[in-house]
Design a protein around this motif. Structure first.
Motif, short mmCIF file in Angstrom:
data_model
loop_
_atom_site.label_atom_id
_atom_site.label_comp_id
_atom_site.label_asym_id
_atom_site.label_seq_id
_atom_site.Cartn_x
_atom_site.Cartn_y
_atom_site.Cartn_z
N HIS A 11 83.46 150.18 -1.07
CA HIS A 11 82.08 150.68 -0.93
C HIS A 11 81.69 151.40 -2.22
O HIS A 11 82.54 151.78 -3.03
CB HIS A 11 81.98 151.56 0.31
CG HIS A 11 81.88 150.73 1.56
ND1 HIS A 11 80.68 150.39 2.13
CD2 HIS A 11 82.83 150.11 2.31
CE1 HIS A 11 80.90 149.63 3.20
NE2 HIS A 11 82.21 149.44 3.32
N THR A 66 86.87 152.55 2.23
CA THR A 66 85.78 152.66 3.20
C THR A 66 84.68 153.63 2.79
O THR A 66 83.50 153.42 3.03
CB THR A 66 86.38 153.09 4.56
OG1 THR A 66 87.39 152.15 4.91
CG2 THR A 66 85.34 153.15 5.66
N ARG A 81 77.61 141.14 8.14
CA ARG A 81 78.22 142.19 8.97
C ARG A 81 78.08 143.55 8.29
O ARG A 81 77.25 144.35 8.67
CB ARG A 81 79.68 141.82 9.25
CG ARG A 81 80.29 142.54 10.44
CD ARG A 81 80.78 143.93 10.13
NE ARG A 81 81.86 143.95 9.14
CZ ARG A 81 82.32 145.07 8.59
NH1 ARG A 81 81.81 146.25 8.92
NH2 ARG A 81 83.27 145.03 7.68
#
Ligand code: KIV
Ligand code: ZN
Length: 512
Positions: A204, A171, A13
């Motif tokens: 991330h 994120t 994903r």
């Protein structure tokens, strides 16, 4: 607190969101089977509301896996949740992963919602998801840049509504390890009913700190790490599975925690991800890079000979890197091929084995020693790419100091044979021009790299290309003892991936 750290793999994903790294359903299914063998606890198979292709792949993976939880990602709305549920519901262990952004920046500019509205959407989404399954994860997108007390409030409300895992994502890769650990600790201490759920982290790598942040949060009490193989993912990528797992395993004295990962599967799975996505692992990449276990300096080599512990903190075998690389040759039979492929983790049907054996014999005629790397190419190019529209049937190039470079090519285009010739400023350019003409495509070549798949002058050349057409970007990969053929294969693979993207539009991914 438990010493078990759950590994949530999102290669299919978030990893697939790497620019150009789209995978077809067949490739995803193969990879999912290998990830289950690797021992991941949760496999996020895709974002079913994003496209029909994603839905189909998630659904097929859900039907296939036996032990692993299969999660579908969805935004915090009923339509997305229904799509995710319909895709995973027939899994042995289905899971819904719903998310909404929580930072003021996202609320003001992206969602245009107040904190109260976001909180309500999260609660409604988790409640609805929980009415469908017992396994529900809630993520606070841009969590690391969110107000800590609002985070605790929304996590508490999500747990109250039935979430079994609450996830704190970094994120945009903004966090720093000490700060992220403090945040995880704060969340654990201030979220109501936190003991009823697991705290997960999802980092991330924009500042190169994804693994460090993940480990810092685990040190502070997080018990799920969201990761991808080779660290592939959006922009600079996600936390890399192999780095977190091997750090925990190697530093048991400092972090005495366990994962369920079968570490010997790490290297083969890393290769498979690289083969399928076309994203080459940088040579100095920790754990799985080509140089990760290479000792060049004389003083190091000397130490290694005296005792490997002088310079080696992990054994290559632990990650599945075998030293005896020589495997098969011209006289090896079908049985030897099947058993070596099985050792590498590929269990082929009889039909697939026949096709692999034909390719193996062709290669063994050109190359004395067929190595593991070569076998991987045979399987990933010959078996996994069955659904391709364009196939290379024939290539002839003439080039040199005093001739105009020319290429003649025959392609199979959906069962129809087409032939043509064209020139270019070199043999590869002329092959690419001819292929573009025959396929009627107008892609732009953004990147072209050549490397050797193994050592030796008879090593196969490995070529990757990055193509762009009408705003779509795809990577292509090809290997062959002849680098011009490898280049043509890579180009054709890239064109096939572009065709796949054209027919499987990813409608909503850019909103993630
Ligand atoms: O990076 C992120 O915030 C995500 C969420 C959807 C978990 O990928
Ligand atoms: Zn992410």
């Amino acid at each position: 607190m438990s010493d078990r750290v759950y590994i949530f793999d999102t290669t299919l994903r978030d990893g697939e969101q790497s620019p150009g790294a789209s995978m077809n359903t067949n490739e995803k299914l193969r990879l999912a089977i290998r990830l289950e063998k690797l021992g991941v606890d949760v496999l996020e198979a895709g974002f079913p509301a994003a496209s029909e292709g994603d839905f189909d792949a998630v659904s097929k993976i859900a039907a296939k896996l036996e032990r692993t939880e299969v999660a579908g990602l969805c935004r915090a709305n009923k339509n997305d949740i229904d799509k995710a549920w319909n895709a995973v519901k027939h899994a042995k262990k289905p899971k819904i992963h719903t998310f909404i952004a929580t930072s003021d920046i996202h609320l003001e500019y992206k969602l245009k919602m107040s904190r109260e509205e976001v909180l309500q959407s999260a609660v409604d989404a988790v409640k609805y998801a929980r009415s469908l399954t017992d396994r529900v994860e809630f993520s606070a997108e841009d969590g690391s840049r969110s107000d800590r007390d609002f985070l605790c409030k929304i996590f508490g409300a999500a747990i109250e509504a039935g979430a079994t895992v609450v996830n704190l994502p970094d994120t945009v890769g903004y966090a720093i390890p000490g700060e992220f650990a403090e945040m995880a600790k704060y969340v654990i201490e201030h979220t109501p009913n936190m003991h009823k759920a697991i705290l997960s982290v999802h980092c991330h790598n924009d500042l190169g700190l994804a693994t460090a942040n993940t480990l810092a949060a685990i040190g502070a009490g997080a018990r799920q790490a969201e990761v991808t193989v080779n660290g592939i993912g959006e922009r600079a990528g996600n936390t890399s599975l192999e780095e977190v797992v091997m750090a925990l395993r190697t530093r048991q004295n400092y972090m005495p925690m366990q994962t369920g990962i079968v570490t010997e599967e790490i290297y083969p799975v890393s290769r498979l991800v690289s083969m399928i996505t076309g994203i080459i692992v940088q040579p100095n990449k920790a754990i799985v890079g080509a140089n990760a276990f290479a000792h060049e300096a004389g003083i190091h080599q000397d130490g290694m000979l005296k005792n490997p512990m002088t310079y080696e903190i992990m054994k290559p075998e632990t990650i599945g890197l075998s030293s005896g690389k020589l495997v098969l040759g011209k006289h090896s039979g079908r049985h030897a091929l099947r058993s070596r492929l099985k050792e590498l983790g590929y269990e082929l049907s009889d039909e697939e084995l026949n096709s692999a054996f034909t390719r193996f014999k062709e290669l063994a005629d050109k190359k004395k020693h067929v190595l593991d790397e070569d076998l991987e190419v045979i399987v990933t190019e010959g078996i996994l790419r069955t659904a391709e529209i364009f196939k290379l049937e024939y290539l002839h190039v003439s080039a040199g100091t005093s001739v105009m470079p020319m290429a003649s090519v025959e392609l199979d285009i959906s069962g129809r044979k087409v032939r043509g010739a064209d020139w270019g400023n070199g043999p590869i350019d002329s092959a690419f021009n001819t292929i573009a003409k025959l396929t009627g495509t107008e892609s732009e070549l953004l990147r072209f790299t050549v490397s050797a798949l193994s050592g030796g002058t008879d090593a196969q050349g490995e070529v990757t290309v990055r193509l762009r057409e009408n705003g779509l970007v795809a990577l292509g990969r090809g290997a062959d003892p002849d680098i011009i053929t490898a280049s043509a294969k890579a180009y054709i693979n890239g064109l096939n991936r572009l065709e796949y993207l054209k027919t499987h539009p990813i409608t909503d991914r850019q909103t993630l």
